[in-house]
Design a protein around this motif. Structure first.
Motif, PDB file in Angstrom:
ATOM      1  N   LYS A   5       0.853  -1.181   0.000  1.00 46.87           N
ATOM      2  CA  LYS A   5       0.000   0.000   0.000  1.00 46.87           C
ATOM      3  C   LYS A   5       0.891   1.233   0.000  1.00 46.87           C
ATOM      4  CE  LYS A   5      -3.882  -2.168   2.431  1.00 46.87           C
ATOM      5  NZ  LYS A   5      -4.783  -2.087   3.617  1.00 46.87           N
ATOM      6  N   PHE A  61      -6.999  -0.638 -16.733  1.00 47.04           N
ATOM      7  CA  PHE A  61      -7.009  -1.291 -15.427  1.00 47.04           C
ATOM      8  C   PHE A  61      -8.204  -0.803 -14.613  1.00 47.04           C
ATOM      9  CE2 PHE A  61      -2.712  -1.582 -16.928  1.00 47.04           C
ATOM     10  CZ  PHE A  61      -2.235  -2.792 -16.448  1.00 47.04           C
ATOM     11  N   GLU A  62      -8.960  -1.752 -14.081  1.00 45.37           N
ATOM     12  CA  GLU A  62     -10.051  -1.399 -13.179  1.00 45.37           C
ATOM     13  C   GLU A  62      -9.505  -0.959 -11.826  1.00 45.37           C
ATOM     14  OE1 GLU A  62     -12.719  -4.627 -12.909  1.00 45.37           O
ATOM     15  OE2 GLU A  62     -13.306  -4.592 -15.034  1.00 45.37           O
ATOM     16  N   ASN A  63      -8.481  -1.652 -11.348  1.00 45.70           N
ATOM     17  CA  ASN A  63      -7.832  -1.299 -10.091  1.00 45.70           C
ATOM     18  C   ASN A  63      -6.488  -0.652 -10.413  1.00 45.70           C
ATOM     19  OD1 ASN A  63      -7.026  -1.036  -7.453  1.00 45.70           O
ATOM     20  ND2 ASN A  63      -6.768  -3.238  -7.071  1.00 45.70           N
ATOM     21  N   THR A  64      -6.341   0.619 -10.088  1.00 44.60           N
ATOM     22  CA  THR A  64      -5.103   1.337 -10.414  1.00 44.60           C
ATOM     23  C   THR A  64      -3.902   0.824  -9.634  1.00 44.60           C
ATOM     24  OG1 THR A  64      -5.690   3.018  -8.764  1.00 44.60           O
ATOM     25  CG2 THR A  64      -6.350   3.422 -11.055  1.00 44.60           C
ATOM     26  N   ALA A  65      -4.131   0.062  -8.559  1.00 47.52           N
ATOM     27  CA  ALA A  65      -3.010  -0.493  -7.795  1.00 47.52           C
ATOM     28  C   ALA A  65      -2.267  -1.565  -8.577  1.00 47.52           C
ATOM     29  CB  ALA A  65      -3.510  -1.063  -6.467  1.00 47.52           C
ATOM     30  N   ASP A  66      -2.918  -2.166  -9.580  1.00 43.98           N
ATOM     31  CA  ASP A  66      -2.262  -3.182 -10.402  1.00 43.98           C
ATOM     32  C   ASP A  66      -1.460  -2.590 -11.552  1.00 43.98           C
ATOM     33  OD1 ASP A  66      -3.500  -5.040  -8.779  1.00 43.98           O
ATOM     34  OD2 ASP A  66      -5.239  -5.262 -10.116  1.00 43.98           O
ATOM     35  N   TYR A  67      -1.499  -1.278 -11.710  1.00 43.88           N
ATOM     36  CA  TYR A  67      -0.809  -0.641 -12.831  1.00 43.88           C
ATOM     37  C   TYR A  67       0.697  -0.542 -12.598  1.00 43.88           C
ATOM     38  CZ  TYR A  67       0.328   2.953 -16.298  1.00 43.88           C
ATOM     39  OH  TYR A  67       0.881   3.660 -17.336  1.00 43.88           O
TER      40      TYR A  67
END
Length: 392
Positions: free
Chosen positions: A236, A300-306
């Motif tokens: 995180k 990407f739906e979840n920007t944390a996976d970018y």
């Protein structure tokens, strides 16, 4: 006293000559005047209803021609043609030459333009060694990093610069504060497609680097490289955790321990690459680096996976960067052969030049080829029977 006839409200024109009205008896004067008013009103209404036609005036004939009271169309054309010929004979050669120059000349190129189909390229600034020097180069949809370097070398832009290594194109991602080397066979349009449209802060930078030999086309390995070790992973924002990272099967896998029981896929190198961190940030280890997607953020739906931030020691970090970059080159060579194979020119029929038809086989010595299967005799009936006897 006899009644006088009433005057008409219609004012006669000056050219109209009306005959004097006959004198009528007094007992018929009133009836005659009413009848005349009625006829005048009817004639006036009929005149207003009739459509008015205006004839164009006929131009006068030139002097020297005898006019006749009536002339048909054929004689009119003959007179007009003779008048034009007489008028042309009276003009001098200077006036004819001036009139010829006044007429607009129509060239064959403007009527039938020959359009050449060229690749659309846009002029862009490419910085050299630093932001103080740049050069405008046309970048098209199929322009590779090697083509860009070749153009700059041909124009003499890269002469006289100091440094160690060979020239490489670097993608400077200012919106995330990182950079990466672009391989010679990568297309620059694909790199620009991953940039954010609302932030026009990214650019290409040409500089010398010692890693150019590692990413060349001739040094691509024949097998996928592997590597593993402990790193610090930012799960995180601002929270770092120690994880076991393994490079295998063209992807990065992460787990809590080195036994790999809880191993999960962090990212695939089909659309991820290694980046150097250029913006200072807090990290538990001295060498931070990142693994970011080469696609656009909107996928990407979840920007944390970018993007995934990692950190380790400087020695281990250089090894991780080289291993990930080499594995990415191997994936591009296996999955995107269009970047490595040259273009095959197409023929008129739309087929490639590599397709050809084999020649027709001919028998040697005119002998007939023997069949592979033994055929039964032509006489299928038993010899000596009535059916086997020939007919009359």
């Amino acid at each position: 006293m006899p009644l006088r006839s009433q005057r008409s409200l219609h004012r006669p024109s000056a050219g109209d000559h009306q005959p004097p009205e006959p004198r009528v008896p007094s007992h018929h004067s009133q009836e005659f005047s009413q009848t005349r008013q009625r006829s005048l009103s009817l004639s006036r209404s009929d005149r207003e209803r009739r459509p008015q036609t205006f004839e164009e005036p006929v131009p006068p004939l030139p002097h020297g021609f005898n006019t006749r009271p009536s002339i048909d169309e054929t004689d009119h054309r003959v007179l007009k043609k003779s008048f034009e010929s007489r008028l042309a004979s009276t003009r001098t050669s200077t006036e004819v030459e001036q009139d010829r120059h006044r007429r607009p000349s129509v060239s064959h190129a403007s009527v039938n333009p020959i359009s050449e189909q060229t690749e659309s390229a846009t002029k862009q600034r490419v910085f050299i060694h630093s932001l103080q020097h740049f050069h405008s180069v046309g970048i098209g949809s199929s322009t590779s990093a090697g083509d860009l370097i070749a153009v700059c070398e041909k124009e003499g832009v890269l002469d006289g610069w100091a440094g160690i290594g060979s020239w490489m194109v670097w993608e400077i991602s200012q919106d995330f504060g990182m950079e990466r080397p672009v391989r010679d066979f990568e297309q620059l349009a694909d790199v620009q497609a991953s940039w954010l449209k609302d932030k026009t802060v990214n650019y290409f930078l040409l500089k010398k680097s010692t890693i150019a030999g590692l990413l060349s086309r001739s040094t691509i390995p024949s097998t996928a490289p592997t590597h593993s070790g402990y790193i610090e992973w930012e799960s995180k924002r601002g929270k770092w955790s120690k994880r076991w990272l393994r490079l295998k099967e063209n992807g990065l896998y992460i787990s809590k321990r080195d036994n790999g029981r809880d191993e999960t896929l962090l990212c695939s190198l089909s659309n991820f690459d290694a980046y150097y961190i250029t913006r200072s940030q807090r990290s538990p280890k001295p060498f931070p680096f990142a693994v970011k997607s080469t696609d656009n953020l909107s996928f990407f739906e979840n920007t944390a996976d970018y993007m995934h931030n990692l950190s380790c020691s400087e020695k281990d970090g250089q090894v991780w960067i080289e291993k990930i970059l080499t594995a990415r080159s191997f994936v591009l060579h296996e999955e995107r052969q269009v970047l490595f194979n040259p273009r095959i020119p197409s023929t008129q029929n739309g087929l490639g030049a590599s397709l050809s038809r084999s020649g027709t086989r001919k028998t040697v010595g005119g002998r007939q080829q023997q069949p592979f299967l033994a055929l039964p005799p032509s006489d299928v009936f038993q010899p000596g029977s009535l059916l086997s006897q020939p007919g009359p």
